[in-house]
Design an enzyme around this catalytic site. Structure first.
Site, PDB file in Angstrom:
ATOM      1  N   ARG A  73       0.821  -1.213   0.000  1.00  0.00           N
ATOM      2  CA  ARG A  73       0.000   0.000   0.000  1.00  0.00           C
ATOM      3  C   ARG A  73       0.856   1.264   0.000  1.00  0.00           C
ATOM      4  O   ARG A  73       0.427   2.308  -0.486  1.00  0.00           O
ATOM      5  CB  ARG A  73      -0.924  -0.008   1.224  1.00  0.00           C
ATOM      6  CG  ARG A  73      -2.023  -1.046   1.132  1.00  0.00           C
ATOM      7  CD  ARG A  73      -2.878  -1.102   2.364  1.00  0.00           C
ATOM      8  NE  ARG A  73      -2.118  -1.552   3.539  1.00  0.00           N
ATOM      9  CZ  ARG A  73      -2.671  -2.161   4.569  1.00  0.00           C
ATOM     10  NH1 ARG A  73      -3.970  -2.396   4.595  1.00  0.00           N
ATOM     11  NH2 ARG A  73      -1.943  -2.550   5.594  1.00  0.00           N
ATOM     12  N   GLY A 217      12.712 -25.887   6.205  1.00  0.00           N
ATOM     13  CA  GLY A 217      13.801 -25.586   5.287  1.00  0.00           C
ATOM     14  C   GLY A 217      15.168 -25.615   5.940  1.00  0.00           C
ATOM     15  O   GLY A 217      16.181 -25.427   5.280  1.00  0.00           O
ATOM     16  N   LYS A 218      15.218 -25.872   7.246  1.00  0.00           N
ATOM     17  CA  LYS A 218      16.500 -25.895   7.948  1.00  0.00           C
ATOM     18  C   LYS A 218      17.299 -27.145   7.580  1.00  0.00           C
ATOM     19  O   LYS A 218      16.750 -28.226   7.390  1.00  0.00           O
ATOM     20  CB  LYS A 218      16.278 -25.839   9.466  1.00  0.00           C
ATOM     21  CG  LYS A 218      15.798 -24.466   9.950  1.00  0.00           C
ATOM     22  CD  LYS A 218      15.700 -24.409  11.449  1.00  0.00           C
ATOM     23  CE  LYS A 218      15.312 -23.007  11.924  1.00  0.00           C
ATOM     24  NZ  LYS A 218      16.358 -22.009  11.639  1.00  0.00           N
ATOM     25  N   HIS A 276       6.162 -25.197  14.195  1.00  0.00           N
ATOM     26  CA  HIS A 276       7.567 -25.587  14.022  1.00  0.00           C
ATOM     27  C   HIS A 276       7.889 -26.920  14.711  1.00  0.00           C
ATOM     28  O   HIS A 276       8.396 -27.853  14.074  1.00  0.00           O
ATOM     29  CB  HIS A 276       8.500 -24.517  14.601  1.00  0.00           C
ATOM     30  CG  HIS A 276       8.380 -23.187  13.940  1.00  0.00           C
ATOM     31  ND1 HIS A 276       7.983 -23.031  12.637  1.00  0.00           N
ATOM     32  CD2 HIS A 276       8.618 -21.923  14.403  1.00  0.00           C
ATOM     33  CE1 HIS A 276       7.978 -21.741  12.324  1.00  0.00           C
ATOM     34  NE2 HIS A 276       8.359 -21.057  13.384  1.00  0.00           N
ATOM     35  N   LYS A 362      10.654 -18.074  25.810  1.00  0.00           N
ATOM     36  CA  LYS A 362      11.384 -16.833  25.591  1.00  0.00           C
ATOM     37  C   LYS A 362      12.012 -16.364  26.898  1.00  0.00           C
ATOM     38  O   LYS A 362      11.587 -16.754  27.979  1.00  0.00           O
ATOM     39  CB  LYS A 362      10.449 -15.744  25.052  1.00  0.00           C
ATOM     40  CG  LYS A 362       9.983 -15.988  23.617  1.00  0.00           C
ATOM     41  CD  LYS A 362       9.119 -14.840  23.125  1.00  0.00           C
ATOM     42  CE  LYS A 362       8.817 -14.986  21.642  1.00  0.00           C
ATOM     43  NZ  LYS A 362      10.008 -14.808  20.797  1.00  0.00           N
ATOM     44  N   LYS A 368      18.781 -21.932  21.745  1.00  0.00           N
ATOM     45  CA  LYS A 368      19.075 -23.131  20.959  1.00  0.00           C
ATOM     46  C   LYS A 368      17.774 -23.782  20.514  1.00  0.00           C
ATOM     47  O   LYS A 368      16.702 -23.527  21.071  1.00  0.00           O
ATOM     48  CB  LYS A 368      19.900 -24.133  21.754  1.00  0.00           C
ATOM     49  CG  LYS A 368      19.173 -24.780  22.927  1.00  0.00           C
ATOM     50  CD  LYS A 368      20.067 -25.804  23.620  1.00  0.00           C
ATOM     51  CE  LYS A 368      19.349 -26.447  24.810  1.00  0.00           C
ATOM     52  NZ  LYS A 368      20.205 -27.426  25.502  1.00  0.00           N
ATOM     53  N   LEU A 434      29.381 -34.922  14.985  1.00  0.00           N
ATOM     54  CA  LEU A 434      29.450 -34.359  13.636  1.00  0.00           C
ATOM     55  C   LEU A 434      29.006 -32.902  13.735  1.00  0.00           C
ATOM     56  O   LEU A 434      27.812 -32.610  13.751  1.00  0.00           O
ATOM     57  CB  LEU A 434      28.546 -35.125  12.664  1.00  0.00           C
ATOM     58  CG  LEU A 434      28.352 -34.480  11.283  1.00  0.00           C
ATOM     59  CD1 LEU A 434      29.683 -34.294  10.565  1.00  0.00           C
ATOM     60  CD2 LEU A 434      27.405 -35.304  10.425  1.00  0.00           C
TER      61      LEU A 434
END
Length: 526
Positions: A73, A217-218, A276, A362, A368, A434
């Site tokens: 807008r 997508g991580k 998530h 929070k 993490k 790893l």
């Protein structure tokens, strides 16, 4: 950008992967128009445009095929939009000449159209600009591709989708398509989510709708299917006979930071857990799909969600950090949780009796996100009381754990009991590790939005939420959310910088989690 031959190679890959077929067997595809709606907002500036820029750098958005349109807008010019997003793409002071040239070339692809979200006039103008671009690229009518990214609040999704449907659709009879990407939150409960799905579903078919959850997508989340189904030694272990409990954790060390008013409408369960963390749970718990086709994978995820039992009140701990209500945008008597631990139980053959503990908060003592799979005690443990830090304490060995660190410092490690070096027969907890930063030096891990936007262009819906999957997720949490909204279940206060309410640790222990005392995983240094 790099040489012309590199562009050609990338472009052929781009076309081939976009349609999932060999490039020689498909007709020449038309140009691609990417429209970012809400272009002047924070999400677009901080996530969407930077993701598009990085795809451009890697050759996935060839400048001779792609044009990017911003729509909002705000009445600004093309150059004003480019200047607004430039700072999110590069630091001009430290950038090299090549980097500055790349940014300039990318921004030349960006054009701005101003209009309201419920007016046909603005969307007709947008369609006119897109058509002009398609004509300049000599696209055959019906072969061009249009991607609409809604970086907008869900409240305007229905009107925007209606405007796109009536004014901006591409004719899809010659291989072209129109797709829309919608951001979370997809509603606030089952009823509102179903209403939103119905409104959008009346305008677009399911294969055209991409409900984005950036956690899918991580890098480490995308690795879950490979870990579980490409490694033989996991197959016989991944069940209730060997696994005692699973934790999926999201922790932030800061509060709402000026977003209190927005956050208070949703709370930590709607903001993090219902989407998530629940998506991660599906990938941890699902059965092996028939193939890697998106629908086969999403079918298995839905089965997991449909097997989750109703949440028990005694297996929920809510918290709200002290000072949260000091934010002037937060109501004085807000009942919104900023912390939650919820135990989910899956009623099927593989997971009966194994608690899945979803925890998010929070203003905690660390930042993490991780998956922690804790295995059962070793039966008939002959090394009891031989741990170097537990001598004469009567405590058992620490349990084996498989931990997948999603962020920060991406890693996966297996906690093992080993002999401590020396003359004594003492045991100690260590790990097989790893760590990505050490193992893959020089490899840049793509941002989640880059992967997911590329997936939408390719038409791959594997990492997006299907309508029935969304419904099943809301069915799990809506009863609990309504009890919170009605004030029947209240959050406990906790101090900022703490682990959260003490009751959450008590619930964790009650669910069966055993903490390993004296062991801390330290990311290896290069």
């Amino acid at each position: 950008m790099e040489s012309g031959s590199w562009h050609i190679e990338k472009r052929e890959t781009f076309r081939s992967e976009s349609f999932g077929r060999d490039v020689d067997n498909v007709p020449e595809t038309g140009c691609l128009s990417i429209v970012v709606l809400g272009a002047s907002g924070d999400l677009a500036k901080k996530k969407t445009f930077p993701a598009l820029y990085h795809l451009f750098l890697q050759g996935f958005l060839p400048p001779d095929e792609v044009h990017i349109f911003g729509y909002a807008r705000t009445k600004i010019s093309d150059d004003e939009l480019r200047n607004r997003i430039r700072g999110y793409l590069i630091n001009d002071k430290s950038a090299s000449t090549e980097q500055l040239d790349n940014v300039t070339k990318f921004l030349e692809l960006v054009k701005y159209v101003s209009g309201s979200y419920d007016s046909e006039e603005g969307f007709r103008l947008l369609d006119k600009e897109i058509a002009k671009h398609e004509l300049s690229k000599n696209s055959v009518e019906g072969s061009s591709r249009r991607l609409f990214y809604l970086a907008l609040p869900p409240s305007v999704y229905p009107s925007v989708c209606k405007m796109i449907r009536h004014n901006c659709m591409n004719k899809s009879d010659l291989g072209g398509w129109t797709r829309i990407v919608v951001e979370k939150p997809f509603g606030k409960d089952l009823e509102s989510a179903e209403q939103l799905s119905s409104q959008i579903g009346q305008l677009f078919d399911e294969p055209q709708i991409y409900r984005i959850d950036h956690y899918l997508g991580k890098e480490l989340v995308q690795n879950l299917l490979v870990l579980r189904f490409a490694n033989r030694f996991f197959l016989p272990l991944w069940n209730r006979d060997n696994i005692d409990n699973v934790q999926i954790v999201f922790r932030e060390d800061f509060g709402t930071e000026g977003r209190g008013g927005y956050f208070d409408e949703y709370g930590i369960i709607r903001d993090i857990i219902q989407n998530h963390l629940l998506q991660v749970l599906c990938l941890v718990a699902m059965e092996k799909p028939v193939s890697l086709k998106p629908e086969h994978i999403r079918d298995e995820k839905v089965k997991v969600l449909q097997s989750v039992l109703p949440i028990k009140d005694e297996e929920v701990v809510l918290g709200q950090y002290e000072g949260y209500r000091d934010d002037p945008t937060v109501p004085d008597h807000s009942n919104t949780p900023t912390f939650a631990t919820v135990v989910l139980r899956i009623h099927n053959e593989r997971w009966e009796g194994v608690p899945f503990i979803l925890k998010a908060g929070k203003a905690l003592n660390s930042r993490k996100a991780e998956i922690r799979v804790q295995f059962k005690d070793v039966p008939g443990d002959i090394f009891k009381c031989m741990a170097s830090d537990l001598q004469n304490s009567g405590k058992k060995q620490g349990r084996n754990e498989f931990v997948i660190r999603l962020q920060p410092s991406e890693a996966m490690y297996m906690k093992l009991t080993v002999k401590q070096p020396g003359l004594e027969m003492l045991t100690v907890q260590s790990e097989l590790d790893l760590s990505y930063r050490q193992r893959y030096q020089g490899v840049t891990i793509p941002e989640a939005y880059e992967r997911l936007i590329l997936d939408t262009i390719r038409g791959d819906q594997q990492h997006f939420v299907r309508r029935d999957e969304l419904k099943a997720a809301w069915e799990i949490f809506t009863p609990l959310l309504h009890r919170i909204d009605d004030g029947e279940k209240k959050p406990l206060p906790y101090k900022p910088g703490s682990r959260g309410p003490e009751a959450a640790d008590e619930l964790l222990a009650k669910a069966g989690y055993v903490q390993t005392h004296g062991y801390i995983w330290i990311p290896p240094t290069l």
